[in-house]
Scaffold this motif. Sequence first.
Motif, PDB file in Angstrom:
ATOM      1  N   LYS A 156       0.845  -1.192   0.000  1.00  0.00           N
ATOM      2  CA  LYS A 156       0.000   0.000   0.000  1.00  0.00           C
ATOM      3  C   LYS A 156       0.882   1.245   0.000  1.00  0.00           C
ATOM      4  N   LEU A 157       0.489   2.199  -0.804  1.00  0.00           N
ATOM      5  CA  LEU A 157       1.209   3.465  -0.856  1.00  0.00           C
ATOM      6  C   LEU A 157       0.664   4.384   0.228  1.00  0.00           C
ATOM      7  N   GLU A 158       1.503   4.708   1.184  1.00  0.00           N
ATOM      8  CA  GLU A 158       1.120   5.611   2.263  1.00  0.00           C
ATOM      9  C   GLU A 158       2.029   6.830   2.195  1.00  0.00           C
ATOM     10  N   LEU A 159       1.504   7.885   1.614  1.00  0.00           N
ATOM     11  CA  LEU A 159       2.296   9.098   1.446  1.00  0.00           C
ATOM     12  C   LEU A 159       2.248   9.943   2.711  1.00  0.00           C
ATOM     13  N   ASN A 160       3.410  10.364   3.158  1.00  0.00           N
ATOM     14  CA  ASN A 160       3.485  11.318   4.258  1.00  0.00           C
ATOM     15  C   ASN A 160       4.426  12.440   3.840  1.00  0.00           C
TER      16      ASN A 160
ATOM     17  N   LYS B  41       8.001  11.332   2.712  1.00  0.00           N
ATOM     18  CA  LYS B  41       8.082  10.659   1.412  1.00  0.00           C
ATOM     19  C   LYS B  41       7.821  11.627   0.268  1.00  0.00           C
TER      20      LYS B  41
ATOM     21  N   ASN C  32      -1.217  17.733   2.524  1.00  0.00           N
ATOM     22  CA  ASN C  32      -0.216  17.222   1.585  1.00  0.00           C
ATOM     23  C   ASN C  32       0.012  18.138   0.386  1.00  0.00           C
TER      24      ASN C  32
END
Length: 287
Positions: free
Chosen positions: A171-175, A178, A211
């Motif tokens: 899973k792509l978890e953007l923070n 990143k 974001n």
Amino acid sequence: MIGNHPYRLEVALHDVIMAGDGWNITLPENPGARPIVQTVTENDEKCPVFGPAFLQKALNVVSDRAVRVRGEISTDWPRRSTKPDHDGVVRHPLWGGESDAWFCLHCSGKLTGIQLAQNLWHCPGCGASPLDIFDTAFWCDDEAKSLQPVKTEGAVDGDKPDFGVVDDRPKLELNGEKITLLIRSALLDDATNISEKLGALQAEITVDDENDVWISLEEDLWPQDKEPVQALIVAAKLGLEVELESTWSTIPFHWPGLGELTSSTSEYTQMMLDAYAQCDSLPNSKT
């Protein structure tokens, strides 16, 4: 290996974990807890843990290892923590206090020393660890008079596992960290000379709670009229809004224009050293 099915057996924080292809079994440190069987598909005939014979053999292996782990834990504890005296008094394995009556901070249950000694100092009612067990109910206003005893016979049957399906797809978890990494990498793609590369490395990149991205570029290193095309493309792919600004601050080296003459770091370094040498301001060489 059980049958034709290989597995790994490991211990993590006193939990015993057996893992195979598409499945794993976890037996918690708490002696009263059920084994937890997790699979990536539901009731798949190819998954061996859905076969009763395989599952029983696997549980036996995990249980044998858990017995050893729990034995090692109790060996590290004071003897009185697992061996009550004739009055049922036990010693807390972590805090050191002694009593025949104990209280669980997690469920506010009242426990006996014998119950805790038999259950490796886990609450038989809620499964709380020794960290939540105290000899006084300091959180209670009536000196624990309202707290009810925990009934050991109400504990779960530890022989029957709980099954669950887990989604192991990546899973792509953007923070913020990143996103900043990707934007800075894109700025380096945009850079065509050393000054711009230094500008990309020095850029202040801020990611807000939604974001969205704010990029501050040093005007002595990054041309004001140059748009960071690749950074904007990356942001668009991620669905991010970008704000750009030019700033002025202390740059790492004098004569930023030197960096515009080359894209090679080694060539730039030599030009920079030569320029400092002409000013007789090179650092002392190591001897």
